[in-house]
Scaffold this active site. Structure first.
Site, PDB file in Angstrom:
ATOM      1  N   ASN A   3       0.838  -1.203   0.000  1.00  0.00           N
ATOM      2  CA  ASN A   3       0.000   0.000   0.000  1.00  0.00           C
ATOM      3  C   ASN A   3       0.870   1.249   0.000  1.00  0.00           C
ATOM      4  O   ASN A   3       2.079   1.185  -0.226  1.00  0.00           O
ATOM      5  CB  ASN A   3      -0.904  -0.015   1.234  1.00  0.00           C
ATOM      6  CG  ASN A   3      -0.093   0.101   2.512  1.00  0.00           C
ATOM      7  OD1 ASN A   3       0.971  -0.507   2.628  1.00  0.00           O
ATOM      8  ND2 ASN A   3      -0.563   0.879   3.457  1.00  0.00           N
TER       9      ASN A   3
ATOM     10  N   CYS B  87       1.954   3.003   2.450  1.00  0.00           N
ATOM     11  CA  CYS B  87       2.950   3.085   3.526  1.00  0.00           C
ATOM     12  C   CYS B  87       3.726   1.792   3.736  1.00  0.00           C
ATOM     13  O   CYS B  87       4.405   1.639   4.745  1.00  0.00           O
ATOM     14  CB  CYS B  87       2.287   3.513   4.838  1.00  0.00           C
ATOM     15  SG  CYS B  87       1.372   5.046   4.690  1.00  0.00           S
TER      16      CYS B  87
ATOM     17  N   GLU C 272       3.130  -1.231   4.668  1.00  0.00           N
ATOM     18  CA  GLU C 272       2.940  -2.215   5.747  1.00  0.00           C
ATOM     19  C   GLU C 272       1.817  -3.204   5.445  1.00  0.00           C
ATOM     20  O   GLU C 272       1.662  -4.186   6.174  1.00  0.00           O
ATOM     21  CB  GLU C 272       2.686  -1.511   7.098  1.00  0.00           C
ATOM     22  CG  GLU C 272       1.252  -1.111   7.375  1.00  0.00           C
ATOM     23  CD  GLU C 272       0.809   0.169   6.680  1.00  0.00           C
ATOM     24  OE1 GLU C 272      -0.256   0.693   7.019  1.00  0.00           O
ATOM     25  OE2 GLU C 272       1.536   0.649   5.788  1.00  0.00           O
TER      26      GLU C 272
END
Length: 816
Positions: A427, A429, A431
């Site tokens: 995604n 970010c 994670e």
């Protein structure tokens, strides 16, 4: 000189009244160090004719906040003034406030525009007395000033531009929005959140209980098809998701490369760059939820794609504008084969996915077989030295901090969703690791557990425990409460699972995916604060052990709560065939044997009987905004500095790490001279002679901690993280040798996310206008070698890179 009161009356300014109000709000604060009269004097100096009492409060709060670097109690006073001001401007009753928001009429159109959903309104009205009586408004005063201002600016709901909610109202709204008519769960969630044990993610706080409750943080989109229809359908989906406050990861591996033949028009493709410029403009145009945050897309590409060189240029500051798309974020989805070719100085073939299909749809040995088959068949558009492409990747990272580095094979090999198909991206970010397809857009709902709250004072019962601890001096009298962490993790798991069902999905493909696989993402914030409160240096063996214990506890109890949910509601739809259904948990995929803190045999037995309700559970995210609200350091990161500046309406001022300030004040060491030294040292205390060595170890910043240790700690907790983690890398002066050895270290450690951002510091210091140089003693001159910062030419950089590949141990020892 007069002020305008809240009811519109005018009244002469009274210094005594201002002082009395500030003294009243200073209860429990140190009278030796925190002087409300001094704040009142400064406020009176800023008064003008016709100022409102509300504006006076804002000025008083900013004035007190600016004095925080004199003593931590000024921060508490600032927050109390700001909260008290909001309380005076809002209704006390939760149900009455909800009524105002439900019957809201747009003053321009005259149309009814409720801010609260019909069903949520009905539930609150039916249970008004109980919900109103549960709210404890004093907890609003536990926020620090910047946390409260963050809430006020973006999170508390507004009517006609004016904030009408209090923080406690927001938390109760969120609890009802999640649990609806399960009032016992509503109250449990409200109390845990208002006592700061955990927080839901920003979109949940923004939107829970509203007519369109889009509560998810992350969306992962797969390019629908390599065609105009497919590209624009994907673009529309990204725009609609972005409108609803979702961050997006989109994979573009299947889009044909520049110069590739287009059969339908007998033309040739322009490749991914012009397409990404269109995505770039969409991200700029569609902000997240009416101006709250700018739209954010991360674009994932595998390094065999023939447009990879152009892809690496897209974020650079120089070059032709038509070849740049600087508002997107970029990530590489790296197969093991590429890393091996770089390591062995082999050749690397670049393909067009239209001419060499299927490479994005397989991983591991299957990928290697297909890739080498295409090489033998001569399908490559271009063959390059793998190290030459690696060099371009590093160049881009040094210049822009990106692309992110994620290891495709680790992400697939260690995923509980591997039975669904090949996972193609993460995604925004880095994670969330979830399966996507043209018919399924992956989604994740997030929450983060506030770890400093679990540091408890020995012998103090929970109901009389102070809500916030600070500093490391009392660490011998503290312990970490794993039992409470287990309890909170279970509640968070149940909450996030419920969000899947009550959520508003901006696109149907997202609903399809989330209902089938039911993934959730539990993260943490304030790991560095927890270490400080327990007197542990970040890189100490004790901290490294606590890091493992915390994540083992979270993973175990998330799984336990999920299997208990499955016993009642059944396992998620695609559970059959998943690794967990075969008894393979995340530690098994890392070949790690968990500790005996929790009974894993009993848990495995429960799972074999019931299954689990959620395919994925743990995903430590960056927590940028929510950690600011709760006054914690971000996620699992070390402190980047012990001092930083904040800009507010009345100007810019200096803020010091609250724990350090607390310790130095208690030791009688904090002085204006020391503050100046701290600013001059860029927030580092390593070279400040007055500070004892044990404190220097505890308050080392990320720039003074070996990144190898940071990576080791990421790998230590990795075996309890079934998604991934937003791992930033901090390098003072990154060079190609240090970067290469670090990337190969993360890869060999088995991490899924090798690097989120590369954070670096400028070689030259900015001019520090806030430093009183007269207070600083003469500094020793800098070594001659450091003065002459020479431009490293390309050959030197390549030599460094190769050296680090051939001598990884020596290179890592030099401090990456």
């Amino acid at each position: 000189m007069y002020v305008v009161k809240r009811d519109g009356r005018q009244e002469t300014v009274h210094f005594d009244k201002i002082t009395a109000r500030l003294k009243k709000l200073s209860y429990g604060l140190s009278s030796d160090h925190c002087d409300p009269v001094l704040v009142a004097q400064k406020v009176c100096a800023g008064v003008y004719k016709g100022v409102t009492t509300s504006q006076l409060d804002e000025l008083a709060a900013e004035t007190a906040a600016a004095m925080t670097c004199n003593h931590p109690d000024y921060a508490s006073l600032a927050a109390r003034i700001a909260v008290s001001n909001l309380h005076k401007n809002t209704k006390k009753s939760f149900s009455e406030t909800i009524k105002d928001m439900f019957y809201h009429v747009n003053d321009r159109s005259g149309l009814k525009s409720p801010l609260i959903a019909d069903d949520v309104f009905e539930i609150i009205m039916q249970n008004a007395a109980r919900l109103d009586s549960e709210i404890i408004y004093d907890r609003d005063f536990e926020y620090d000033y910047f946390g409260f201002k963050t809430l006020e600016r973006s999170y508390l709901l507004k009517v006609q531009g004016t904030v009408v909610e209090r923080p406690q109202h927001m938390l109760m709204r969120v609890a009802v929005g999640i649990h609806k008519d399960d009032i016992d769960s509503v109250i449990q969630t409200y109390h845990l959140m208002s006592q700061r044990w955990f927080t839901h993610a920003s979109p949940t706080l923004f939107n829970a209980g509203t007519p369109r409750p889009q509560l998810s943080s992350c969306f992962l989109v797969c390019m629908k098809d390599d065609s105009i229809e497919g590209i624009y359908e994907t673009l529309k989906e990204c725009a609609v998701i972005s409108k609803s406050a979702g961050g997006i990861g989109v994979s573009v591996h299947n889009i044909r490369a520049t110069g590739s033949y287009i059969r339908g028009t007998n033309g040739t493709s322009n490749g991914i760059v012009p397409m990404l410029r269109v995505f770039n403009d969409t991200a700029r145009y569609v902000d997240q939820g009416g101006g709250k945050r700018k739209g954010a897309f991360a674009v994932y590409l595998e390094p065999w794609h023939a447009d990879v060189y152009e892809f690496l240029e897209l974020r650079k500051n120089h070059g032709k504008e038509e070849h740049r798309a600087r508002d997107l974020f970029y990530a590489l989805w790296l197969p093991d084969l590429f890393m091996e070719r770089v390591q062995n100085n082999g050749q690397w073939s670049l393909f067009c996915p239209n001419e060499a299909p299927g490479l994005a749809d397989c991983w591991g040995a299957e990928f290697e077989t297909l890739y080498t088959k295409y090489e033998r068949e001569g399908k490559a558009k271009k063959v390059v030295q793998a190290q030459q492409l690696w060099y371009e990747i590093l160049t881009s990272q040094v210049e822009t901090g990106t692309p992110y580095m994620l290891f495709k094979d680790s992400c697939n090999r260690k995923s509980n969703q591997q039975n669904l198909g090949t996972i193609k991206s993460s995604n925004l970010c880095t994670e969330i690791i979830e399966y996507t397809s043209p018919t399924e857009t992956a989604v994740c709902n997030l929450a983060s557990i506030a770890l400093p709250r679990f540091v408890r004072e020995k012998g103090v019962p929970l109901d009389s425990h102070p809500p916030k601890l600070a500093g490391s001096l009392d660490s011998k009298n503290r312990y970490f409460d794993f039992e409470k962490l287990a309890e909170v993790t279970a509640t968070v798991t149940v909450n996030l699972n419920k969000i899947i069902d009550v959520n508003y999905y901006p696109v149907e493909t997202a609903k399809t995916s989330n209902m089938r696989h039911r993934p959730i993402g539990i993260g943490v914030q304030g790991l560095a604060d927890a270490f400080i409160l327990l007197g542990m240096p970040f890189d100490s063996p004790e901290a490294q052990q606590l890091n493992k214990d915390i994540f083992e506890t979270i993973y175990y109890h998330a799984l336990k709560a999920s299997t208990e949910l499955a016993a009642r509601l059944g396992p998620y739809e695609t559970y059959a065939g998943s690794p967990v259904s075969k008894g393979i948990l995340q530690p098994d995929m890392w070949n790690v044997i968990p500790s005996d803190r929790w009974d894993w045999a009993v848990l495995r037995d429960m799972i074999s009987k019931n299954g689990v309700r959620n395919s994925l559970l743990v995903a430590p995210m960056p927590t940028a905004s929510t950690s600011q609200i709760l006054g914690n350091n971000e996620c699992f990161e070390p402190y980047t500095s012990n001092i930083y500046s904040r800009r507010v309406l009345s100007g810019e001022f200096v803020v010091v790490n609250k724990h350090l300030l607390h310790d130095l004040t208690d030791m009688g060491l904090w002085t204006p001279t020391l503050k100046n030294k701290l600013i001059n040292e860029n927030g580092s205390i390593v070279n400040v002679a007055e500070i004892p060595d044990d404190l220097k170890a505890i308050y080392r910043t990320v720039w003074e901690i070996k990144q190898r240790t940071v990576v080791d700690m990421a790998a230590d907790r990795g075996c309890y993280i079934d998604q991934s983690q937003s791992l930033n890398i901090h390098m003072d002066k990154p060079n190609f040798a240090k970067l290469t050895s670090l990337h190969f270290y993360t890869w060999k450690k088995g991490l899924k996310t090798g690097m989120y951002y590369l954070r670096s510091r400028a070689a030259a210091d900015a001019i520090k206008f806030t430093v009183d140089t007269a207070m600083l003693k003469e500094k020793p001159s800098v070594a001659e070698g450091d003065k002459e910062v020479e431009e490293e030419d390309n050959e030197t950089k390549l030599a460094q890179m190769v050296c680090s590949l051939t001598n990884p141990e020596e290179c890592l020892a030099c401090g990456s």
